[in-house]
Design a protein around this motif. Structure first.
Motif, mmCIF file in Angstrom:
data_model
loop_
_atom_site.group_PDB
_atom_site.id
_atom_site.type_symbol
_atom_site.label_atom_id
_atom_site.label_comp_id
_atom_site.label_asym_id
_atom_site.label_seq_id
_atom_site.Cartn_x
_atom_site.Cartn_y
_atom_site.Cartn_z
ATOM 1 N N GLU A 34 0.838 -1.196 0.000
ATOM 2 C CA GLU A 34 0.000 0.000 0.000
ATOM 3 C C GLU A 34 0.874 1.248 0.000
ATOM 4 O O GLU A 34 2.049 1.192 0.392
ATOM 5 N N PRO A 35 0.308 2.389 -0.424
ATOM 6 C CA PRO A 35 1.061 3.641 -0.310
ATOM 7 C C PRO A 35 1.546 3.853 1.122
ATOM 8 O O PRO A 35 0.802 3.646 2.085
ATOM 9 N N GLY A 36 2.795 4.232 1.259
ATOM 10 C CA GLY A 36 3.382 4.436 2.575
ATOM 11 C C GLY A 36 4.150 3.248 3.103
ATOM 12 O O GLY A 36 4.951 3.384 4.032
ATOM 13 N N ASP A 37 3.914 2.047 2.539
ATOM 14 C CA ASP A 37 4.708 0.890 2.933
ATOM 15 C C ASP A 37 6.156 1.065 2.479
ATOM 16 O O ASP A 37 6.433 1.768 1.502
ATOM 17 N N ARG A 38 7.061 0.404 3.189
ATOM 18 C CA ARG A 38 8.466 0.403 2.778
ATOM 19 C C ARG A 38 8.798 -0.931 2.124
ATOM 20 O O ARG A 38 8.511 -1.997 2.685
ATOM 21 N N VAL A 39 9.394 -0.859 0.949
ATOM 22 C CA VAL A 39 9.701 -2.045 0.154
ATOM 23 C C VAL A 39 11.194 -2.093 -0.123
ATOM 24 O O VAL A 39 11.756 -1.171 -0.724
ATOM 25 N N GLY A 40 11.855 -3.141 0.329
ATOM 26 C CA GLY A 40 13.272 -3.292 0.079
ATOM 27 C C GLY A 40 13.543 -3.706 -1.360
ATOM 28 O O GLY A 40 12.820 -4.513 -1.940
ATOM 29 N N ILE A 41 14.590 -3.122 -1.958
ATOM 30 C CA ILE A 41 15.055 -3.506 -3.287
ATOM 31 C C ILE A 41 16.472 -4.039 -3.108
ATOM 32 O O ILE A 41 17.389 -3.286 -2.753
ATOM 33 N N THR A 61 -2.647 3.837 -13.525
ATOM 34 C CA THR A 61 -2.576 5.066 -14.325
ATOM 35 C C THR A 61 -2.786 6.341 -13.523
ATOM 36 O O THR A 61 -2.557 7.432 -14.036
ATOM 37 N N LYS A 62 -3.215 6.218 -12.268
ATOM 38 C CA LYS A 62 -3.456 7.412 -11.466
ATOM 39 C C LYS A 62 -2.363 7.573 -10.424
ATOM 40 O O LYS A 62 -1.874 6.588 -9.858
ATOM 41 N N PRO A 63 -1.960 8.813 -10.146
ATOM 42 C CA PRO A 63 -0.945 9.019 -9.113
ATOM 43 C C PRO A 63 -1.453 8.588 -7.753
ATOM 44 O O PRO A 63 -2.660 8.622 -7.491
ATOM 45 N N PRO A 64 -0.556 8.164 -6.864
ATOM 46 C CA PRO A 64 -0.966 7.678 -5.545
ATOM 47 C C PRO A 64 -1.411 8.809 -4.635
ATOM 48 O O PRO A 64 -1.219 9.991 -4.941
ATOM 49 N N SER A 65 -1.978 8.441 -3.519
ATOM 50 C CA SER A 65 -2.448 9.440 -2.558
ATOM 51 C C SER A 65 -1.292 10.190 -1.908
ATOM 52 O O SER A 65 -1.482 11.301 -1.405
ATOM 53 N N ARG A 66 -0.121 9.594 -1.901
ATOM 54 C CA ARG A 66 1.080 10.264 -1.409
ATOM 55 C C ARG A 66 2.256 9.778 -2.248
ATOM 56 O O ARG A 66 2.269 8.630 -2.703
ATOM 57 N N PRO A 67 3.235 10.648 -2.528
ATOM 58 C CA PRO A 67 4.359 10.235 -3.378
ATOM 59 C C PRO A 67 5.291 9.271 -2.648
ATOM 60 O O PRO A 67 5.488 9.369 -1.435
#
Length: 497
Positions: free
Chosen positions: A79-86, A159-165
């Motif tokens: 979800e927006p705001g989650d942290r995802v490791g790369i 296609t839509k921008p998220p609620s927070r960048p």
């Protein structure tokens, strides 16, 4: 605004194009802003058929990259705001994952592939990762859901921008313990880009080899610059000097983003014709004379950016700066302030060492653990000791925590390193402070020689004694087959002791 317009015009960013594509380009930036997702969309809107990425797996255009990242973003179980490791070496798949996470409004956390399993586990725990996306050849830490690249379904594109960048988190290059996460700010416009390309003449559409790791501040910055310039980025999963020279020639790369040790390794190969016009390095200090030696072989192409994960950039040295003063870190670019301050926070005269502080519009937004870095009048402490000369050039004398006091004298190991690195027998050298019963501390030099070269400990000490003060002479001289380094090329000095 005038500076931005002039710089963009000089670097080919204001070249007229098809009106409908220019309109889409501007609309993408207005909607998605200047983060990775927005920069990709403006590039794809303007130049969809241009090659964006080339790696060992093939070629990806900007249109294809937008489609793949949009579909991947919609498929990710976060979800927006989650942290995802790369967790990955340089590859097109890594870039896709990084941009997809940002597109979704989650925060990509760039994980250093050189960390130990215990450190990776600690990073996953400290950063509270919801998911790790990784190269199948690398083992993610346990306890966190993980998905290898290539095993994620691609669905209807987002296609839509998220609620927070999404905000990228880069780990500090700590050599022991657990690196801290630093929030990278999202540019608010073209000004940060123009501050860099004003001094480093990268142009629209440039073909660029990013040899520096993308998980490193400088490699990541190279990717940001490349997307803004609609550049073609060439990636290789591992740095090999002979392969790098082949790649530069075969892919017609006129620019390379690298870390200093890579220049040293390239010089150990037979010189050959390559199309390089720009070699932009950052990430660690340039050893004495390395820039001029490289330019003697490949032309006046070296640009050195002095900065950090926290400060972004402080100064940039052009080839002319490096020819005039090979140890300089250059001059502050447009919109940047560098000050050398005393212990009371007052500016010191030119030529006098002081604590270096930096101000620009891309200072980091704090560590993810809530810790902050010292500020003085809006300027951020770099942790370095340095000075400015009468011409306004910045010189880094050493890390504040590397300086030793020997017999009451302040000694900077970097001064001795630069002196020894210039010797033709020396491949690389590190100098550190060690405990001394009589003087409190003394210097120890760890030297790696070129194959077939000969040098004695006494010759090393005599060389330093003839050129520097007696307290700068290393009592201990140790010859090693190689120096310990982390994945970004920084010497692990604590391991030497």
């Amino acid at each position: 605004m005038l500076f931005v317009a002039r710089t963009m015009a000089r670097r080919g960013l204001l070249t007229p194009g098809p009106p409908h594509r220019v309109a889409r380009q501007l609309a993408a930036l207005h909607t998605w802003k200047f983060g990775l997702a927005g920069e990709l969309r403006q590039a794809a809107a303007r130049s969809p058929a241009r090659v964006a990425l080339i790696d060992e797996g093939g070629v990806t255009t900007y249109g294809e990259l937008l489609d793949r990242t949009s579909r991947l973003a919609a498929a990710l179980p976060v979800e927006p705001g989650d942290r995802v490791g790369i967790l990955s070496r340089n590859s097109s798949a890594m870039v896709e994952a990084l941009i997809a996470v940002a597109t979704l409004g989650a925060d990509p956390v760039l994980m250093n592939t050189g960390l130990s399993p215990e450190q990776l586990a600690a990073v996953a725990r400290d950063q509270r990762l919801a998911l790790i996306l990784h190269d199948a050849s690398l083992v993610p830490p346990p306890g966190v859901p993980a998905l290898p690249f290539g095993q994620i379904g691609y669905v209807t594109p987002l296609t839509k921008p998220p609620s927070r960048p999404g905000r990228t988190i880069i780990l500090t290059s700590g050599t022991t313990g657990v690196p801290k996460g630093a929030h990278r700010p999202t540019p608010g416009g073209f000004s940060p880009l123009c501050s860099i390309i004003d001094r480093i003449p990268l142009t629209a559409g440039v073909r660029m080899l990013i040899a520096a790791p993308l998980f490193h501040t400088w490699g990541y910055a190279g990717l940001q610059i490349a997307l803004a310039l609609r550049a073609t980025v060439v990636l290789r999963s591992r740095f090999d000097p002979a392969d790098t020279l082949d790649t530069l020639a075969d892919q017609d790369c006129t620019a390379m983003i690298a870390v200093p040790v890579m220049l040293q390794r390239l010089l150990e190969q037979p010189a050959r014709e390559v199309p390089l016009k720009i070699v932009a390095v950052s990430g660690s200090a340039l050893p004495g004379g390395l820039a001029t030696r490289f330019m003697d072989s490949y032309g006046d192409v070296v640009y050195n950016l002095y900065g950090s994960t926290e400060a972004s950039w402080a100064s940039i040295a052009t080839p002319a700066d490096l020819r005039a003063a090979p140890t300089t870190a250059g001059r502050p670019p447009h919109g940047t302030i560098v000050a050398a301050l005393d212990e009371d926070g007052r500016p010191v005269p030119p030529g006098t060492p002081g604590r270096l502080f930096v101000g620009n519009e891309m200072l980091f937004e704090g560590y993810t653990n809530g810790a902050a870095r010292e500020l003085n009048g809006g300027l951020l402490a770099t942790g370095d000791i340095g000075h400015l000369d009468e011409e306004g050039r910045v010189f880094v004398d050493g890390r504040q925590d590397d300086m030793i006091v020997s017999g009451g004298e302040n000694v900077f190991p970097s001064e001795v390193e630069d002196l020894l690195a210039a010797r033709p027998e020396v491949r690389e050298v590190a100098v550190i402070g060690v405990a001394d019963d009589r003087y409190g501390q003394r210097l120890a030099a760890y030297v790696v020689l070129h194959e077939g070269a000969e040098l004695t400990a006494d010759a090393v000490r005599d060389h330093v004694r003839a050129r520097l003060a007696r307290f700068s002479v290393p009592r201990d001289v140790v010859f090693l087959p190689e120096l310990p380094r982390n994945a970004t090329g920084k010497i692990l000095k604590r391991e030497l002791a």
